[in-house]
Design a protein around this motif. Structure first.
Motif, PDB file in Angstrom:
ATOM      1  N   PHE A  25      37.971  33.490  23.544  1.00 48.47           N
ATOM      2  CA  PHE A  25      38.097  33.622  25.213  1.00 48.47           C
ATOM      3  C   PHE A  25      39.114  32.521  25.839  1.00 48.47           C
ATOM      4  O   PHE A  25      38.699  31.622  25.586  1.00 48.47           O
ATOM      5  CB  PHE A  25      36.859  32.513  26.042  1.00 48.47           C
ATOM      6  CG  PHE A  25      37.388  33.875  27.085  1.00 48.47           C
ATOM      7  CD1 PHE A  25      37.318  34.646  28.331  1.00 48.47           C
ATOM      8  CD2 PHE A  25      37.249  32.254  28.204  1.00 48.47           C
ATOM      9  CE1 PHE A  25      37.605  34.833  29.265  1.00 48.47           C
ATOM     10  CE2 PHE A  25      37.076  32.339  29.877  1.00 48.47           C
ATOM     11  CZ  PHE A  25      37.025  33.366  29.983  1.00 48.47           C
ATOM     12  N   HIS A  27      40.597  32.251  28.616  1.00 49.63           N
ATOM     13  CA  HIS A  27      40.687  32.392  30.132  1.00 49.63           C
ATOM     14  C   HIS A  27      40.116  30.486  30.884  1.00 49.63           C
ATOM     15  O   HIS A  27      40.068  30.905  31.880  1.00 49.63           O
ATOM     16  CB  HIS A  27      40.358  33.213  31.255  1.00 49.63           C
ATOM     17  CG  HIS A  27      41.809  34.457  30.688  1.00 49.63           C
ATOM     18  ND1 HIS A  27      42.731  34.412  30.766  1.00 49.63           N
ATOM     19  CD2 HIS A  27      40.698  35.230  29.914  1.00 49.63           C
ATOM     20  CE1 HIS A  27      43.056  35.741  30.208  1.00 49.63           C
ATOM     21  NE2 HIS A  27      42.386  36.406  28.958  1.00 49.63           N
ATOM     22  N   CYS A  29      39.145  27.217  32.232  1.00 47.83           N
ATOM     23  CA  CYS A  29      39.931  25.822  32.759  1.00 47.83           C
ATOM     24  C   CYS A  29      40.228  25.731  32.034  1.00 47.83           C
ATOM     25  O   CYS A  29      39.912  24.416  31.455  1.00 47.83           O
ATOM     26  CB  CYS A  29      39.579  26.113  34.126  1.00 47.83           C
ATOM     27  SG  CYS A  29      38.309  24.461  34.170  1.00 47.83           S
ATOM     28  N   GLY A  55      32.399  33.306  32.853  1.00 44.02           N
ATOM     29  CA  GLY A  55      33.960  32.382  31.604  1.00 44.02           C
ATOM     30  C   GLY A  55      32.751  32.231  31.021  1.00 44.02           C
ATOM     31  O   GLY A  55      31.200  32.236  31.014  1.00 44.02           O
ATOM     32  N   GLU A  77      29.432  35.522  36.764  1.00 44.36           N
ATOM     33  CA  GLU A  77      30.007  36.060  36.097  1.00 44.36           C
ATOM     34  C   GLU A  77      29.394  36.986  35.840  1.00 44.36           C
ATOM     35  O   GLU A  77      28.632  37.745  35.326  1.00 44.36           O
ATOM     36  CB  GLU A  77      29.681  35.294  35.175  1.00 44.36           C
ATOM     37  CG  GLU A  77      30.001  35.910  33.233  1.00 44.36           C
ATOM     38  CD  GLU A  77      31.567  36.401  33.351  1.00 44.36           C
ATOM     39  OE1 GLU A  77      32.916  35.343  33.325  1.00 44.36           O
ATOM     40  OE2 GLU A  77      32.652  37.295  33.510  1.00 44.36           O
ATOM     41  N   ARG A  82      29.047  36.869  28.297  1.00 45.09           N
ATOM     42  CA  ARG A  82      29.437  35.769  28.679  1.00 45.09           C
ATOM     43  C   ARG A  82      28.388  35.203  29.244  1.00 45.09           C
ATOM     44  O   ARG A  82      28.235  34.126  28.975  1.00 45.09           O
ATOM     45  CB  ARG A  82      30.609  35.659  29.821  1.00 45.09           C
ATOM     46  CG  ARG A  82      32.217  35.630  28.323  1.00 45.09           C
ATOM     47  CD  ARG A  82      33.452  35.935  29.474  1.00 45.09           C
ATOM     48  NE  ARG A  82      34.049  37.044  29.001  1.00 45.09           N
ATOM     49  CZ  ARG A  82      34.803  37.945  29.257  1.00 45.09           C
ATOM     50  NH1 ARG A  82      34.885  38.148  31.038  1.00 45.09           N
ATOM     51  NH2 ARG A  82      35.434  38.555  28.443  1.00 45.09           N
ATOM     52  N   ALA A 101      26.493  39.049  37.513  1.00 45.50           N
ATOM     53  CA  ALA A 101      26.862  39.485  39.200  1.00 45.50           C
ATOM     54  C   ALA A 101      28.081  39.440  39.440  1.00 45.50           C
ATOM     55  O   ALA A 101      28.952  38.807  38.423  1.00 45.50           O
ATOM     56  CB  ALA A 101      26.171  38.972  40.271  1.00 45.50           C
ATOM     57  N   GLY A 120      36.878  37.225  40.745  1.00 44.29           N
ATOM     58  CA  GLY A 120      36.376  38.342  41.390  1.00 44.29           C
ATOM     59  C   GLY A 120      36.815  37.383  43.032  1.00 44.29           C
ATOM     60  O   GLY A 120      36.394  36.334  43.070  1.00 44.29           O
TER      61      GLY A 120
HETATM   62  C1  LIG Z   1      39.533  32.855  34.688  1.00 44.75           C
HETATM   63  S1  LIG Z   1      37.846  33.424  33.332  1.00 44.75           S
HETATM   64  C2  LIG Z   1      36.734  32.143  34.302  1.00 44.75           C
HETATM   65  C3  LIG Z   1      36.997  31.011  34.184  1.00 44.75           C
HETATM   66  C4  LIG Z   1      36.350  29.215  34.156  1.00 44.75           C
HETATM   67  N1  LIG Z   1      35.650  29.456  35.908  1.00 44.75           N
HETATM   68  C5  LIG Z   1      36.246  28.932  33.950  1.00 44.75           C
HETATM   69  O1  LIG Z   1      36.582  27.643  34.572  1.00 44.75           O
HETATM   70  O2  LIG Z   1      36.646  28.338  32.609  1.00 44.75           O
HETATM   71  C6  LIG Z   1      36.924  34.968  34.983  1.00 44.75           C
HETATM   72  C7  LIG Z   1      35.598  35.282  34.638  1.00 44.75           C
HETATM   73  O3  LIG Z   1      35.706  35.630  35.913  1.00 44.75           O
HETATM   74  C8  LIG Z   1      35.447  37.086  35.535  1.00 44.75           C
HETATM   75  N2  LIG Z   1      35.511  38.053  36.977  1.00 44.75           N
HETATM   76  C9  LIG Z   1      36.947  38.548  37.356  1.00 44.75           C
HETATM   77  N3  LIG Z   1      35.782  39.643  37.672  1.00 44.75           N
HETATM   78  C10 LIG Z   1      34.807  39.026  38.710  1.00 44.75           C
HETATM   79  C11 LIG Z   1      33.907  39.526  39.804  1.00 44.75           C
HETATM   80  N4  LIG Z   1      34.827  40.908  40.317  1.00 44.75           N
HETATM   81  N5  LIG Z   1      33.018  39.187  39.625  1.00 44.75           N
HETATM   82  C12 LIG Z   1      32.705  38.338  38.847  1.00 44.75           C
HETATM   83  N6  LIG Z   1      33.537  38.060  37.590  1.00 44.75           N
HETATM   84  C13 LIG Z   1      34.211  38.227  37.531  1.00 44.75           C
HETATM   85  C14 LIG Z   1      35.552  37.750  33.959  1.00 44.75           C
HETATM   86  O4  LIG Z   1      34.581  38.288  33.216  1.00 44.75           O
HETATM   87  C15 LIG Z   1      35.850  36.355  33.851  1.00 44.75           C
HETATM   88  O5  LIG Z   1      35.223  35.838  32.880  1.00 44.75           O
END
Ligand SMILES: C[S@@+](CC[C@H](N)C(=O)[O-])C[C@H]1O[C@@H](n2cnc3c(N)ncnc32)[C@H](O)[C@@H]1O
Length: 192
Positions: A25, A27, A29, A55, A77, A82, A101, A120
């Motif tokens: 993974f 993505h 931060c 994430g 998430e 994850r 969720a 999201g």
């Molecule tokens: C950029 S990554 C998050 C990284 C994490 N916030 C960090 O700082 O390490 C985006 C995550 O958002 C999740 N995601 C995308 N759309 C979403 C939604 N509508 N609701 C909940 N989670 C969502 C994805 O599955 C992914 O794991």
């Protein structure tokens, strides 16, 4: 020469990063964003903190490193695997809840004193995102290229999404450059 890249990273963040790497993974931060999250979390004693898009829990681990013992964090998430890995990471910390969720589940749990909107909401419901903030609540949005113009541009046109947050009537907002190539938008919900 010592750089900020040499600065130690909290143990929980390192474990979250290891989990992310094991899963391929990419993505999570960046440390510059994480340190900002930790500092902002520390401004909210007893605060109710939230994150959309857990994430592997890297951002949440940074938030935990700054939040006070009486603050709480809910992170959502939609990817169940994850979410499961992140839940295990925070299982020893009663301040943290990891929900499997969609981000919209946060609507039932707000308002929040700090919201890291990272999965999201950011694009699909910008006003709904702002609506989750308590007065004085801080919104953090990741993954912008540092702006070099006003208005900021994206592709061939104005970056309407960034403009929406930077000029939102309920926010006092600014862009903060966290690395040479990355900026975040930080907005504080006014009490109006
Ligand atoms: C950029 S990554 C998050 C990284 C994490 N916030 C960090 O700082 O390490 C985006 C995550 O958002 C999740 N995601 C995308 N759309 C979403 C939604 N509508 N609701 C909940 N989670 C969502 C994805 O599955 C992914 O794991």
């Amino acid at each position: 020469m010592t750089t900020s890249a040499d600065r130690p990273v909290p143990e929980l963040v390192r474990r979250a990063l290891a989990n992310a790497e094991a899963d391929g993974f990419t993505h999570s931060c960046e440390p510059g964003v994480g340190r900002l999250l930790a500092a902002l979390a520390a401004t909210k004693p007893t605060g109710r903190l939230a994150e959309s898009g857990t994430g592997h829990g890297v951002g949440a681990a940074w938030l935990c490193s700054g939040m006070t013992a009486d603050a709480s964090l809910v992170t959502v998430e939609r990817d169940s695997l994850r979410a499961e890995v992140a839940r295990a990471l925070f299982s020893g910390d009663e301040r943290v809840r990891v929900l499997t969720a969609d981000w919209t589940a946060l609507r039932e749990l707000g308002p929040f004193d700090l919201f890291f909107c990272d999965g999201g909401g950011k694009r699909d419901d910008p006003d709904g995102v702002v609506g989750l903030l308590a007065p004085g609540g801080i919104l953090v949005l990741d993954d912008f290229a540092p702006a070099t113009t006003w208005p900021p541009r994206y592709g061939d046109g104005v970056d309407d999404l960034r403009m929406h947050y930077l000029t939102h009537p309920l926010l006092v907002a600014t862009e903060v450059r966290v690395t040479d190539t990355m900026a975040v938008v930080v907005g504080v919900r006014s009490a109006r």
